[in-house]
Design a protein around this motif. Sequence first.
Motif, PDB file in Angstrom:
ATOM      1  N   ASP A  67     -97.323 -11.522 130.053  1.00 52.05           N
ATOM      2  CA  ASP A  67     -96.672 -10.209 129.980  1.00 52.05           C
ATOM      3  C   ASP A  67     -97.562  -9.206 129.240  1.00 52.05           C
ATOM      4  O   ASP A  67     -97.151  -8.579 128.265  1.00 52.05           O
ATOM      5  N   GLY A  68     -98.818  -9.095 129.699  1.00 52.05           N
ATOM      6  CA  GLY A  68     -99.757  -8.157 129.078  1.00 52.05           C
ATOM      7  C   GLY A  68    -100.081  -8.513 127.650  1.00 52.05           C
ATOM      8  O   GLY A  68    -100.240  -7.628 126.793  1.00 52.05           O
ATOM      9  N   ASN A  94     -97.151  -5.228 130.196  1.00 55.25           N
ATOM     10  CA  ASN A  94     -96.089  -5.604 129.270  1.00 55.25           C
ATOM     11  C   ASN A  94     -94.782  -4.896 129.603  1.00 55.25           C
ATOM     12  O   ASN A  94     -94.732  -3.682 129.761  1.00 55.25           O
ATOM     13  N   GLY A  95     -93.711  -5.700 129.726  1.00 54.37           N
ATOM     14  CA  GLY A  95     -92.398  -5.132 130.035  1.00 54.37           C
ATOM     15  C   GLY A  95     -91.287  -5.807 129.267  1.00 54.37           C
ATOM     16  O   GLY A  95     -90.114  -5.486 129.452  1.00 54.37           O
ATOM     17  N   GLY A  96     -91.651  -6.779 128.426  1.00 52.63           N
ATOM     18  CA  GLY A  96     -90.639  -7.489 127.650  1.00 52.63           C
ATOM     19  C   GLY A  96     -90.220  -8.798 128.304  1.00 52.63           C
ATOM     20  O   GLY A  96     -90.561  -9.078 129.454  1.00 52.63           O
ATOM     21  N   LEU A  97     -89.459  -9.586 127.549  1.00 50.62           N
ATOM     22  CA  LEU A  97     -89.059 -10.924 127.989  1.00 50.62           C
ATOM     23  C   LEU A  97     -88.270 -10.902 129.297  1.00 50.62           C
ATOM     24  O   LEU A  97     -88.541 -11.685 130.219  1.00 50.62           O
ATOM     25  N   SER A  98     -87.291 -10.014 129.400  1.00 47.52           N
ATOM     26  CA  SER A  98     -86.474  -9.951 130.618  1.00 47.52           C
ATOM     27  C   SER A  98     -87.329  -9.646 131.841  1.00 47.52           C
ATOM     28  O   SER A  98     -87.185 -10.275 132.894  1.00 47.52           O
ATOM     29  N   ASP A  99     -88.217  -8.675 131.699  1.00 48.89           N
ATOM     30  CA  ASP A  99     -89.072  -8.280 132.815  1.00 48.89           C
ATOM     31  C   ASP A  99     -89.996  -9.416 133.231  1.00 48.89           C
ATOM     32  O   ASP A  99     -90.237  -9.636 134.429  1.00 48.89           O
ATOM     33  N   PRO A 203     -81.682  -7.927 132.191  1.00 48.57           N
ATOM     34  CA  PRO A 203     -81.748  -6.475 131.926  1.00 48.57           C
ATOM     35  C   PRO A 203     -83.066  -6.101 131.236  1.00 48.57           C
ATOM     36  O   PRO A 203     -83.312  -6.501 130.097  1.00 48.57           O
ATOM     37  N   LYS A 204     -83.875  -5.345 131.916  1.00 53.05           N
ATOM     38  CA  LYS A 204     -85.191  -4.986 131.390  1.00 53.05           C
ATOM     39  C   LYS A 204     -85.079  -4.097 130.157  1.00 53.05           C
ATOM     40  O   LYS A 204     -84.252  -3.195 130.093  1.00 53.05           O
TER      41      LYS A 204
END
Length: 330
Positions: A67-68, A94-99, A203-204
């Motif tokens: 994730d970046g 990078n978009g976070g755990l959900s993404d 949910p992103k």
Amino acid sequence: MAFDYRVTLLFHVKRHREGNCEMNESRTHPLITIIVPIYRVEQYLDRCVKSLVNQTYTKIEILLVDDGSPDSCPMLCEEWGKRDTRIKVLHKENGGLSDARNYGIVHAKGEYVSFVDSDDYVSTNYIKYLYGLIEKTGADTSCCILKTVTSGDEKFVQVEKEHLRVLTGKEACADLYNGNYAQMVVSCGKLYRTSIVRKNMYPKGRLHEDEATTYKFLYDSKKVVVSNCALYAYFQNVKSITHTRSKKNEQDISIAYYERVAYFRERKEWDLYAKTVNFYTGVVMARGDSDSALEVKTLLKKYRMDYHVFLRTKLRMYYFIMKTDASTKR
């Protein structure tokens, strides 16, 4: 000479039969996808991936979703990809755990999917056992116990006696409020039918993504089998964002519970709806600050005329507001 001929014949028959067994196993045992979101975990990543490549159930694909990550994780992922053909490395911004989980879900080819956080690790029979439960009971989702660890490679201890509970999806949701919240709400330590997960993406950009999602996986499962065997090592880093109190943390968990209340109300699952309102109220009141008092007042205004909500829940709200108002006036 005749003896040599018979030995040779038996050898070829045996090989043929073994080959058929292997083909049958390949045909009847489904591909299972393991999704590992990765961000700034270079000191734990090898431990995690090693536990996955050593699974006794071998028909797996391991999706390492970078994730970046700004550290050496991308390079470590590529190295693992070269060592095992079952590993697929996916790089993204990078978009976070959900993404990252959603990105893995989109690329998953397995009939079943399991989520493993990159600072955690699992028993060597983790996938084999969870799939065995599904095969045995006809469930869509199987769950094991998460063993909390804080350091080192702690060993998995076998339970003296296996205990299984086979629940409907609704019963599994109710189990969230029956003293089994930690086991049931966490996305990890479970094996899901992929089609169910694809219907309920994460949910992103929000914290507490498990609270916002796992209950949907359970509800959409016709059967859920729950085991008392601990096969997942859940690493607890006290410095992590989910263990740090912040406005963002509190807001996201409130949103998750509010959405869960609406979800069960929409489906006219009144018992689950009432239990969720009660649980949500308790979580807010446990904070005990001025913001929580305002939130409870909002909840009371919304639910006081709702006959589905437990009377005791409404009384708790009234008492909390009176107590908070009294302490504020002093």
